[in-house]
Design an enzyme around this catalytic site. Structure first.
Site, mmCIF file in Angstrom:
data_model
loop_
_atom_site.group_PDB
_atom_site.id
_atom_site.type_symbol
_atom_site.label_atom_id
_atom_site.label_comp_id
_atom_site.label_asym_id
_atom_site.label_seq_id
_atom_site.Cartn_x
_atom_site.Cartn_y
_atom_site.Cartn_z
ATOM 1 C CD GLU A 129 -3.180 0.317 0.393
ATOM 2 O OE1 GLU A 129 -2.985 0.437 -0.896
ATOM 3 O OE2 GLU A 129 -4.242 0.658 0.553
ATOM 4 C CB THR A 182 -4.061 8.996 -2.833
ATOM 5 O OG1 THR A 182 -4.692 8.320 -3.775
ATOM 6 C CG2 THR A 182 -4.269 9.064 -1.603
HETATM 7 P P1 ADP Z 1 -8.208 3.647 -4.866
HETATM 8 O O1 ADP Z 1 -8.398 5.022 -4.776
HETATM 9 O O2 ADP Z 1 -9.015 2.761 -5.368
HETATM 10 O O3 ADP Z 1 -8.140 3.257 -3.366
HETATM 11 P P2 ADP Z 1 -5.584 3.467 -4.753
HETATM 12 O O4 ADP Z 1 -4.979 4.644 -3.931
HETATM 13 O O5 ADP Z 1 -5.793 2.206 -4.008
HETATM 14 O O6 ADP Z 1 -6.863 3.757 -5.565
HETATM 15 O O7 ADP Z 1 -4.220 3.064 -5.595
HETATM 16 C C1 ADP Z 1 -4.182 3.580 -6.921
HETATM 17 C C2 ADP Z 1 -2.824 3.689 -7.384
HETATM 18 O O8 ADP Z 1 -1.801 2.758 -7.166
HETATM 19 C C3 ADP Z 1 -2.763 3.935 -8.750
HETATM 20 O O9 ADP Z 1 -1.667 4.932 -8.892
HETATM 21 C C4 ADP Z 1 -2.024 2.700 -9.423
HETATM 22 O O10 ADP Z 1 -1.282 2.833 -10.655
HETATM 23 C C5 ADP Z 1 -1.098 2.069 -8.274
HETATM 24 N N1 ADP Z 1 -1.096 0.611 -8.395
HETATM 25 C C6 ADP Z 1 0.074 0.054 -8.503
HETATM 26 N N2 ADP Z 1 -0.210 -1.559 -8.268
HETATM 27 C C7 ADP Z 1 -1.759 -1.528 -8.436
HETATM 28 C C8 ADP Z 1 -2.283 -2.711 -8.169
HETATM 29 N N3 ADP Z 1 -2.101 -4.137 -8.416
HETATM 30 N N4 ADP Z 1 -3.935 -2.154 -8.191
HETATM 31 C C9 ADP Z 1 -4.112 -1.378 -8.238
HETATM 32 N N5 ADP Z 1 -3.589 0.148 -8.099
HETATM 33 C C10 ADP Z 1 -2.156 -0.312 -8.404
#
Ligand code: ADP
Length: 309
Positions: A129, A182
């Site tokens: 994360e 984010t």
């Molecule tokens: P959300 O808003 O859905 O919580 P996140 O903050 O969890 O989205 O994460 C999205 C970011 O993480 C993007 O920049 C994406 O490119 C990166 N990322 C890297 N690996 C992954 C993955 N396996 N799945 C989703 N996002 C990923």
């Protein structure tokens, strides 16, 4: 013991209005699928990603980073390859990266005969994360792993509490198709909060937890209020106030930003009201020129699970 496992990696809602960075709950209408396979060759290899364009290189993918953290600790005499089938759009605010981080650590743990408990798995997933959000947090990871509602009491040491889920609780989600980074959603937040606001907020967190324990839907309604983060973050989501008003008019117990947005969730008592809230959200957002999608979900009390072959 199996050499391969297929998983449903659920989406999650973090913060849950008043519980910034600590509360979360698990959804079941949407999630990724993941296949984890043991290999003779040592190391971690992501062989396939479908659905969204994400890096295959393990060190650039949250699944890969979480897997490496766990692999270095476990030191198994095999390797693992991963296939990721993404349904959760990255950056939508419903724990896309958390689903991948949780999927891989859960999968490897199963294939190794479960040497780690769920809190230890959360710790490895946090390393993944951190790649997505630049900080180690577990508010999406914990509900994805444990299911239901969770409260991350502390990350150092990691202390996760499982909170009961009232049976008639349903979630309605709307995802406006806009991009919120984010980092931007973090930067917009105040560095300090007044004692008066802090008091209101922790009273709401405490009463929400009590309401979830006692199935008190009226108290859930009175507790789902965020006076610290929402006033800032809502500026990043066009028509947030109108949408929230429409959801509450339709009978929602509460409505707030999911994670750092742009998705917005509402909680309702019963599926009929959750559907009515979805209709109200659709009718409001259809008046804007922003594309969106919506869904209704039960609260997934199991969390991540194995898909039968
Ligand atoms: P959300 O808003 O859905 O919580 P996140 O903050 O969890 O989205 O994460 C999205 C970011 O993480 C993007 O920049 C994406 O490119 C990166 N990322 C890297 N690996 C992954 C993955 N396996 N799945 C989703 N996002 C990923």
């Amino acid at each position: 013991m199996n050499n391969e496992i297929k998983l449903f990696c659920p989406a999650t809602v973090a913060n849950v209005a008043c519980g910034f960075d600590v509360l979360g709950f698990c959804l079941d209408s949407i999630g990724d699928e993941m296949v984890v396979r043991k290999t003779k060759e040592k190391g971690i290899c992501i062989t396939k990603i479908e659905g969204y364009d994400l890096p295959l290189e393990a060190t650039k993918n949250v699944a890969g980073v979480a897997a490496i953290a766990m692999y270095e600790h476990a030191q198994p005499d095999c390797g693992f390859e991963i296939e990721i089938y993404k349904n959760i759009k990255p950056g939508s605010g419903i724990g896309s990266s958390a689903a991948s981080a949780v999927g891989i650590v859960f999968g490897i743990n199963e294939l190794l005969g479960r040497p780690y408990n769920k809190t230890q798995l959360t710790y490895f997933a946090m390393k993944g994360e951190a790649l997505a959000s630049k900080s180690e947090h577990a508010d999406n990871l914990a509900p994805a792993l444990f299911g239901g509602f969770t409260l991350v009491k502390s990350t150092l040491p990691l202390d996760i509490l499982e909170i009961p889920t009232p049976k008639e609780l349903f979630a309605t989600l709307i995802h406006p198709q806009i991009e919120i980074k984010t980092s931007e959603a973090r930067e917009i937040l105040p560095k300090e909060v007044s004692l008066k606001n802090a008091t209101t907020q922790w009273a709401n967190v405490g009463s929400l937890i009590h309401a979830l324990h006692t199935n008190d839907y009226k108290l859930i309604h009175r507790s789902l209020e965020d006076i610290i983060v929402e006033p800032y973050r809502k500026q990043l989501i066009p028509h947030f106030d109108d949408l929230k008003f429409a959801a509450m008019q339709a009978g929602a117990l509460g409505c707030a930003i999911s994670g750092s947005g742009p998705s917005i969730f509402a909680l309702s008592k019963g599926k009929d009201i959750a559907k009515r809230v979805e209709k109200a959200m659709k009718s409001m957002y259809s008046k804007t020129d922003i594309a969106y999608n919506t869904f209704v979900s039960t609260i997934n009390t199991k969390g991540i699970n194995i898909i039968n072959p």
